[in-house]
Design a protein around this motif. Structure first.
Motif, short mmCIF file in Angstrom:
data_model
loop_
_atom_site.label_atom_id
_atom_site.label_comp_id
_atom_site.label_asym_id
_atom_site.label_seq_id
_atom_site.Cartn_x
_atom_site.Cartn_y
_atom_site.Cartn_z
N ILE A 67 62.78 71.88 99.82
CA ILE A 67 62.01 73.10 100.08
C ILE A 67 62.95 74.29 100.05
O ILE A 67 63.92 74.34 100.81
CB ILE A 67 61.28 73.02 101.44
CG1 ILE A 67 60.35 71.80 101.46
CG2 ILE A 67 60.49 74.30 101.70
CD1 ILE A 67 59.71 71.55 102.80
N ASN A 68 62.69 75.22 99.14
CA ASN A 68 63.54 76.40 98.96
C ASN A 68 65.01 76.03 98.77
O ASN A 68 65.91 76.68 99.30
CB ASN A 68 63.37 77.35 100.15
CG ASN A 68 61.97 77.91 100.26
OD1 ASN A 68 61.26 78.03 99.26
ND2 ASN A 68 61.54 78.22 101.47
N ASN A 269 58.39 73.92 97.27
CA ASN A 269 58.40 75.26 97.85
C ASN A 269 57.04 75.67 98.39
O ASN A 269 56.94 76.54 99.26
CB ASN A 269 58.89 76.28 96.82
CG ASN A 269 60.36 76.12 96.50
OD1 ASN A 269 61.05 75.29 97.08
ND2 ASN A 269 60.85 76.89 95.54
N ASP A 272 56.46 75.72 102.22
CA ASP A 272 56.90 76.83 103.07
C ASP A 272 55.66 77.63 103.48
O ASP A 272 54.92 78.11 102.63
CB ASP A 272 57.87 77.71 102.29
CG ASP A 272 58.40 78.88 103.11
OD1 ASP A 272 57.89 79.13 104.23
OD2 ASP A 272 59.32 79.56 102.63
N LEU A 417 56.48 71.57 108.74
CA LEU A 417 57.87 71.65 108.31
C LEU A 417 58.78 70.82 109.22
O LEU A 417 59.69 70.14 108.75
CB LEU A 417 58.35 73.11 108.34
CG LEU A 417 58.11 73.95 107.08
CD1 LEU A 417 58.72 75.32 107.25
CD2 LEU A 417 58.71 73.28 105.85
#
Length: 418
Positions: A67-68, A269, A272, A417
């Motif tokens: 993620i990111n 991503n 998020d 998350l």
């Protein structure tokens, strides 16, 4: 603080409990009080490589865990479909024994799931792709509410106006019933209220308290979260995801089609909570295949040579050109999806990692892939619904309607998350 019975059960199964705190005014004192609610129960999945899930896929961390640009040691996915828990902030939460949400557009679902707490958002295409490959690896073929309260594999649903003979079996509200007197079915002779006509057998489905009742089937569309038999859980494991198949199709985030071009957000991503998933977001990328191997490059939508769905030889076909836009709905069994080898000698690995195209060992994956041949944006939903029968499954991808459409068959599932 003592655990609630719900938290006790969640911890017994090794699940993760998220809490939601709501500030409300006491109607008597007028003071603001802080109340605790359970925001959701989540299943933890440890990081895996794509190659560990299915041999032949890349030897790198599966995209669901990135993620990111940061690799995560695990992901947390809602054990249950998102539903209302009666909290004042209108949050959709992952809890058992509640009715899953329905008739909400994709953006509505997402905003309401986010209200359940910091870090909570909607399950993504990368998450779902991981689950699909994990099931494939382990030989899991989950069942669910795919035919009016039970799996279509386990029973034929009772309905109004059907002539039945003695000994005929029908399923109603999750139970099998045997016909004792030949008759034509009617609302006043429903199996649960006419014991002279019916003998109840074993429970094969889930419990329905749906406030939307169909006039033909005389039952609700959806079943309460987690009330189905063990084979409605992934891997037949009560600690795993419940109802991933059937009841309502689940919104997917991080995947859309425009001009039938497959567009995604990089890796995971979309997980998020601050990700821009709007129609005009620059985060959407098309997939440009490599010419010499199964790699790819993420490029701006509309770039020549990117992946599109077309209709060729009676099958949905992965190609690098646009289809004929006739606005027709096309569909193919997931395991039978095709590709145009003349334009696409190598299939980019990402579409297999996201569970959007079969791998070489996909003979057990069930489900039907729908695509409308339109230039307009289409937002996919997955898994199948209460009337999906054999079209439901981990391979079911429904890309027939815009993001804002609200139907009984549409639901969602949260993820967190941390």
């Amino acid at each position: 603080m003592n655990n609630s019975p719900l938290e006790f059960l969640a911890k017994k199964y090794g699940n993760v409990v998220k809490e939601l705190y709501i500030e409300e005014k006491d109607p008597v004192t007028g003071k603001t009080v802080r109340k605790k609610n359970v925001a959701g129960i989540f299943v933890k999945f440890p990081k895996m490589k794509s190659s560990d899930l299915v041999p032949g896929l890349p030897e790198h961390t599966h995209p669901a865990f990135i993620i990111n640009g940061v690799e995560r040691d695990y992901i947390l996915l809602g054990k249950y479909k998102a539903g209302e828990n009666g909290v004042s902030n209108d949050a959709l939460v992952s809890l058992p024994n509640i009715m899953p949400a329905r008739s909400l557009g994709a953006d509505q679902c997402l905003s309401r799931m986010k209200k359940a707490g910091a870090g909570i958002t909607g399950m993504t295409v990368a998450d779902y792709g991981f689950i699909k490959l994990l099931a494939q690896k382990n030989g899991w073929v989950p069942k669910g509410n795919t035919f009016w309260g039970q799996s279509h594999k386990d029973g034929t649903a009772w309905k109004v106006g059907e002539a039945l003979t003695v000994g005929t079996e029908r399923a109603y509200e999750g139970y099998i019933y045997k016909c004792l007197i030949a008759h034509t079915t009617a609302a006043e002779l429903k199996p649960d209220i006419a014991p002279t006509y019916w003998q109840r057998g074993k429970l094969i489905g889930g419990i329905s308290q749906d406030n939307a009742i169909d006039s033909t089937w005389q039952t609700g569309y959806r079943t309460l979260n987690g009330t189905g038999p063990l084979d409605w859980y992934l891997g037949k494991d009560p600690s795993n995801l419940a109802d991933i198949i059937g009841s309502s199709m689940e919104q997917q985030y991080g995947l859309r089609y425009v001009n039938c071009e497959m567009q995604i957000l990089e890796n995971n991503n979309a997980a998020d909570p601050d990700a821009d998933l709007s129609a005009s977001s620059v985060a959407w990328k098309a997939i440009l295949p490599n010419k010499s191997n199964d790699g790819y490059t993420l490029v701006a939508p509309g770039t020549a040579g990117t992946l599109h769905w077309t209709w060729q030889n009676g099958k949905l076909t992965l190609d690098t050109v646009e289809p004929e836009f006739d606005n027709e709905y096309r569909g193919t069994n997931f395991r039978d999806l095709a590709y145009n080898a003349a334009h696409l000698p190598f299939i980019p690995s990402i579409v297999k990692e996201l569970g959007l195209f079969p791998t070489g060992s996909d003979d057990k994956t069930e489900g039907y892939y729908y695509q409308q041949m339109t230039k307009d944006e289409r937002f996919p939903r997955r898994g199948g619904y209460y009337g999906g029968t054999s079209n439901a499954g981990l391979g079911c991808v429904y890309s027939g309607y815009p993001r804002g459409d609200e139907y009984t068959i549409y639901g969602c599932r949260p993820r967190s998350l941390d």
